[in-house]
Every structure is written in C-alpha cells, then in structure tokens.
Design a protein around this motif. Structure first.
Motif, PDB file in Angstrom:
ATOM      1  N   ALA A 132       4.544  10.039  -9.653  1.00 42.12           N
ATOM      2  CA  ALA A 132       4.312  10.260 -10.997  1.00 42.12           C
ATOM      3  C   ALA A 132       3.621  11.163 -11.257  1.00 42.12           C
ATOM      4  O   ALA A 132       3.276  12.232 -11.957  1.00 42.12           O
ATOM      5  N   GLU A 133       2.510  12.410 -10.038  1.00 40.37           N
ATOM      6  CA  GLU A 133       2.206  13.288 -10.110  1.00 40.37           C
ATOM      7  C   GLU A 133       2.943  14.310  -9.844  1.00 40.37           C
ATOM      8  O   GLU A 133       3.390  16.250  -9.840  1.00 40.37           O
ATOM      9  N   ASN A 188       4.290   5.656  -5.603  1.00 36.47           N
ATOM     10  CA  ASN A 188       4.669   5.285  -6.846  1.00 36.47           C
ATOM     11  C   ASN A 188       3.569   6.583  -8.166  1.00 36.47           C
ATOM     12  O   ASN A 188       3.829   7.181  -8.623  1.00 36.47           O
ATOM     13  N   GLN A 189       1.827   6.482  -6.534  1.00 33.46           N
ATOM     14  CA  GLN A 189       1.500   7.289  -7.492  1.00 33.46           C
ATOM     15  C   GLN A 189       1.918   9.162  -7.718  1.00 33.46           C
ATOM     16  O   GLN A 189       1.394   9.490  -8.349  1.00 33.46           O
ATOM     17  N   LEU A 190       2.136   8.888  -6.191  1.00 35.91           N
ATOM     18  CA  LEU A 190       2.677  10.540  -6.201  1.00 35.91           C
ATOM     19  C   LEU A 190       3.931  11.119  -6.525  1.00 35.91           C
ATOM     20  O   LEU A 190       4.345  12.349  -7.229  1.00 35.91           O
ATOM     21  N   GLU A 235       3.884   1.277  -1.083  1.00 34.77           N
ATOM     22  CA  GLU A 235       4.687   1.330  -2.028  1.00 34.77           C
ATOM     23  C   GLU A 235       4.343   2.022  -3.107  1.00 34.77           C
ATOM     24  O   GLU A 235       4.424   3.167  -4.455  1.00 34.77           O
ATOM     25  N   SER A 236       2.470   1.439  -3.767  1.00 28.41           N
ATOM     26  CA  SER A 236       1.885   1.858  -4.224  1.00 28.41           C
ATOM     27  C   SER A 236       1.434   3.103  -4.083  1.00 28.41           C
ATOM     28  O   SER A 236       1.435   4.264  -5.477  1.00 28.41           O
ATOM     29  N   ALA A 237       0.952   3.836  -3.023  1.00 25.29           N
ATOM     30  CA  ALA A 237       1.057   5.790  -2.718  1.00 25.29           C
ATOM     31  C   ALA A 237       2.054   6.582  -3.055  1.00 25.29           C
ATOM     32  O   ALA A 237       2.040   7.431  -3.486  1.00 25.29           O
ATOM     33  N   TRP A 288       5.928  14.438  -7.005  1.00 27.19           N
ATOM     34  CA  TRP A 288       5.979  15.029  -5.911  1.00 27.19           C
ATOM     35  C   TRP A 288       7.183  14.080  -5.116  1.00 27.19           C
ATOM     36  O   TRP A 288       7.459  13.034  -5.918  1.00 27.19           O
ATOM     37  N   ASP A 290       0.887  -1.198   0.147  1.00 24.33           N
ATOM     38  CA  ASP A 290      -0.098  -0.007   0.046  1.00 24.33           C
ATOM     39  C   ASP A 290       0.691   1.500   0.012  1.00 24.33           C
ATOM     40  O   ASP A 290       0.671   2.290  -0.619  1.00 24.33           O
TER      41      ASP A 290
END
Length: 72
Positions: free
Chosen positions: A34-35, A30-32, A26-28, A37, A24
């Motif tokens: 990609a945005e 990676n999402q940040l 790691e996914s968060a 951050w 969870d």
C-alpha cells in the motif's frame, strides 16, 4: 531514468508448514504494498545466535522526484 528507493524487512520463521505467523507476514506485506513497495527478492538464513530461521525480504519503489526548488 527511474531512480529507486530500497528497504528490507525481516521475519522470524516458525517452521515449514506452520502457518501461525502467516497472517502477520501477509499484513506486513499488504502494508508495504500500500506504501508503494514492490518485493524484489527473498531469502532465508539461519541466525545461529538466536537459533532461528529468518526470512529476509528486499523491496523497491520509485524514488520521489528531486526537488527543483532553490534553497532560500
């Protein structure tokens, strides 16, 4: 001069050595990422009321350029 935006994210830890929440996190992250951050600091604190340790992460990214358009 670069201007910055900042944001934070908090995750409840599930104990040292226990990787049950690692996916969870790691996914968060990676999402940040990609945005746009970038992680700039991390700390763990103990929430006494909830009796849980919390991972606090601070992120930054360049702020969008100020609009040069004149209001109509």
């Amino acid at each position: 001069m670069t201007k910055w935006q900042y944001t934070t994210a908090q995750f409840v830890t599930r104990g040292l050595g226990n990787e049950s929440g690692a996916g969870d996190l790691e996914s968060a992250l990676n999402q940040l990422g990609a945005e746009g951050w970038e992680l700039v600091s991390s700390t763990v604190y103990h929430n006494v009321e909830a009796e849980q340790d919390v991972l606090l992460l601070c992120f930054k990214r360049p702020a969008p350029p100020a609009s040069t358009a004149q209001p109509s």
